[in-house]
Design an enzyme around this catalytic site. Structure first.
Site, short mmCIF file in Angstrom:
data_model
loop_
_atom_site.label_atom_id
_atom_site.label_comp_id
_atom_site.label_asym_id
_atom_site.label_seq_id
_atom_site.Cartn_x
_atom_site.Cartn_y
_atom_site.Cartn_z
N LYS A 1 4.80 8.84 9.01
CA LYS A 1 4.58 8.36 10.36
C LYS A 1 5.71 8.85 11.07
O LYS A 1 5.75 10.03 11.76
CB LYS A 1 4.65 6.90 10.16
CG LYS A 1 3.42 6.37 9.53
CD LYS A 1 3.33 4.96 9.32
CE LYS A 1 2.20 4.48 8.46
NZ LYS A 1 0.91 4.73 8.54
N TYR B 1 0.97 -1.05 -0.10
CA TYR B 1 -0.03 0.03 0.08
C TYR B 1 1.03 1.17 -0.02
O TYR B 1 1.97 1.26 0.80
CB TYR B 1 -0.94 -0.14 1.19
CG TYR B 1 -1.67 1.34 1.35
CD1 TYR B 1 -1.51 1.97 2.59
CD2 TYR B 1 -2.87 1.42 0.51
CE1 TYR B 1 -2.61 3.36 2.68
CE2 TYR B 1 -3.74 2.74 0.71
CZ TYR B 1 -3.38 3.31 1.80
OH TYR B 1 -4.27 4.69 2.04
N ASP C 1 9.19 2.81 -0.58
CA ASP C 1 8.14 3.31 0.35
C ASP C 1 8.55 2.82 1.73
O ASP C 1 8.28 1.80 2.20
CB ASP C 1 6.69 2.86 -0.15
CG ASP C 1 5.80 3.33 0.90
OD1 ASP C 1 4.62 3.41 0.30
OD2 ASP C 1 6.02 4.08 1.96
P1 KE4 Z 1 -0.74 8.36 4.73
O1 KE4 Z 1 -1.40 9.00 3.60
O2 KE4 Z 1 -1.97 7.35 5.50
O3 KE4 Z 1 0.02 8.98 5.79
O4 KE4 Z 1 0.19 7.05 4.27
C1 KE4 Z 1 0.12 6.28 3.25
C2 KE4 Z 1 0.88 5.00 3.43
C3 KE4 Z 1 2.05 4.95 2.56
N1 KE4 Z 1 2.62 3.87 2.60
C4 KE4 Z 1 2.67 2.83 3.41
C5 KE4 Z 1 3.69 1.94 3.49
C6 KE4 Z 1 1.63 3.06 4.37
O5 KE4 Z 1 1.38 1.99 5.21
C7 KE4 Z 1 0.65 4.13 4.25
C8 KE4 Z 1 -0.45 4.15 5.33
N2 KE4 Z 1 -0.47 3.07 6.56
C9 KE4 Z 1 -1.84 3.13 6.94
C10 KE4 Z 1 -1.77 1.74 7.73
N3 KE4 Z 1 -1.13 0.58 7.11
C11 KE4 Z 1 -2.40 4.02 7.49
C12 KE4 Z 1 -3.56 3.80 8.37
C13 KE4 Z 1 -4.80 4.27 7.66
O6 KE4 Z 1 -4.97 4.28 6.24
O7 KE4 Z 1 -5.76 4.89 8.26
#
Ligand code: KE4
Length: 408
Positions: A267, A144, A239
């Site tokens: 994060k 993701y 990523d």
């Molecule tokens: P954000 O747009 O949610 O800040 O980051 C996206 C993202 C990008 N790359 C990786 C590897 C990620 O895991 C994420 C976002 N992680 C999720 C949980 N696995 C965020 C939680 C959510 O979507 O509420």
């Protein structure tokens, strides 16, 4: 455990926000439980509206590596706030942040901050396309990279065909420029490049997959991606939104000794505040406006409070050399304790882990068993568990004892 106030708030939220939440996974749909509304969190614990407290292994999906509301980080945000919340103008902290990240992750010769990981990943992909003049991107099943259109895709019907949209609202025309390969399958990537030698701008990968449970890269997988992308003139994008500053001070690339062309951080880099970053080779990043022709912008990019939180966090991680050893010791004990007492498969690297379940129903039982016992894990079997520096040996022991009472 009482949950009437959470239930009441959720009822209200459902009439105001889609699914009652501001991000889907929080709705606990997969586990059939009412989401517990948080009032505060401190150290390894979170506290909900009904007065329940939990040992927290979500840590806001990764940022809380120091534990919640770490004193120095809160103080840095408080002080920054007294000087104004946002300026939309350059600040010293952004220079310090770019310098700090380059010191810790040398491949980040030049960087740009954003307010979310989605924005950072989307921007890195755009820069790769602008730099190479190519349109196609390779991503991996189960990884993701945020919710930008080109990333919300699933593997196409034929192994080598373009991806299909994996969300309503994503036009097929957007999805067709994303090719999807199975994670750890370097041969599939080779076939994609053989079938499209001049059309692939970049491969984007989570160096440790952590959105389909935790899946470790097989020996040779990441090296293979490095070799193939270089050979075909494509870029390699790591990523590191989850792995960055979690697996080591230099992220997964520091741990594995592989240098990507571009990286994405989120994060931890924001210390719990809305901040993320993309960057890498200076010659590539020179493409980014206003230096170059790849447009990218953000009102709150490099926000003073977010950079204050991120800098305070990175400074503690850099100064406290023992932290990663403590995280390793506690996490190893937790993973071993769970697997020995439940015979469930646990995959772990550093303080990132997941307990394996083949279906939602059995995971839901695990989730409820832990929740009702005062341990908070992500409400989805595809998400990871995170250990923080604030988790105590007592936290670990009581989590293992609770897990031991679970019958699959
Ligand atoms: P954000 O747009 O949610 O800040 O980051 C996206 C993202 C990008 N790359 C990786 C590897 C990620 O895991 C994420 C976002 N992680 C999720 C949980 N696995 C965020 C939680 C959510 O979507 O509420």
């Amino acid at each position: 455990m009482k949950e009437s106030i959470s239930a009441e708030l959720f009822e209200k939220a459902l009439g105001l926000m889609p699914g009652g939440v501001n991000s889907p996974v929080r709705a606990c749909a997969n586990v059939g439980r009412t989401p517990r509304f948080v009032v505060r969190a401190k150290g390894s614990r979170r506290f909900d509206e009904d007065g329940n407290s939990y040992i927290d292994y979500v840590g806001s999906w990764g940022p809380a590596i120091l534990g919640h509301a770490r004193g120095e980080v809160v103080e840095a945000v408080r002080e920054a706030a007294l000087d104004g919340l946002t300026f939309g103008a350059p600040t010293r902290r952004e220079v310090e942040m770019a310098e700090t990240v380059r010191r810790l992750v040398p491949s980040m010769e030049s960087s740009r901050m954003t307010s979310s990981g989605t924005e950072a990943a989307m921007s890195a992909v755009r820069v790769a396309r602008g730099f190479t003049g190519r349109d196609n991107i390779v991503k991996f099943d189960g990884c993701y990279h945020g919710h930008s259109d080109g990333m919300l895709v699933r593997a196409g019907s034929g192994a080598l065909t373009a991806a299909e949209p994996d969300s309503a609202g994503v036009p097929a025309g957007f999805a067709k420029h994303t090719l999807v390969a199975p994670y750890n399958d370097i041969e599939a990537v080779k076939r994609l490049f053989e079938s499209d030698p001049d059309g692939i701008a970049a491969v984007i990968v989570e160096p440790v997959a952590a959105n389909c449970g935790v899946v470790l890269p097989k020996p040779g997988f990441l090296d293979g991606l490095r070799e193939i992308t270089s050979r075909y003139g494509a870029l390699l994008i790591f990523d590191e939104v989850i792995t960055g500053f979690r697996l080591s001070l230099g992220g997964a690339q520091g741990l594995f000794g592989i240098t990507p062309d571009l990286s994405v951080f989120g994060k931890i880099v924001g210390g719990g505040m809305p901040a993320a970053m993309f960057g890498g080779r200076a010659d590539i990043m020179r493409m980014v406006a206003p230096a170059g022709k790849v447009y990218q912008a953000g009102t709150l990019s490099g926000n003073p409070l977010a950079t204050a939180a991120g800098l305070a966090t990175l400074r503690i991680l850099e100064k406290d050399a023992g932290i990663y050893g403590r995280l390793e010791r506690k996490s190893e004990r937790l993973a071993r304790g769970i697997s020995e007492n439940t015979s469930l498969p646990v995959t772990r690297i550093g303080s990132l882990m997941s307990v394996g379940f083949g279906d939602d129903a059995s995971f839901a039982r695990w989730y409820s068993h832990l929740l009702d016992g005062g341990v908070y894990v992500a409400p989805s079997r595809f998400e990871a568990m995170f250990v923080s520096d604030a988790h105590t040996d007592e936290d670990i022991d009581s989590t293992i004892a609770l897990a031991a009472g679970f019958s699959a």
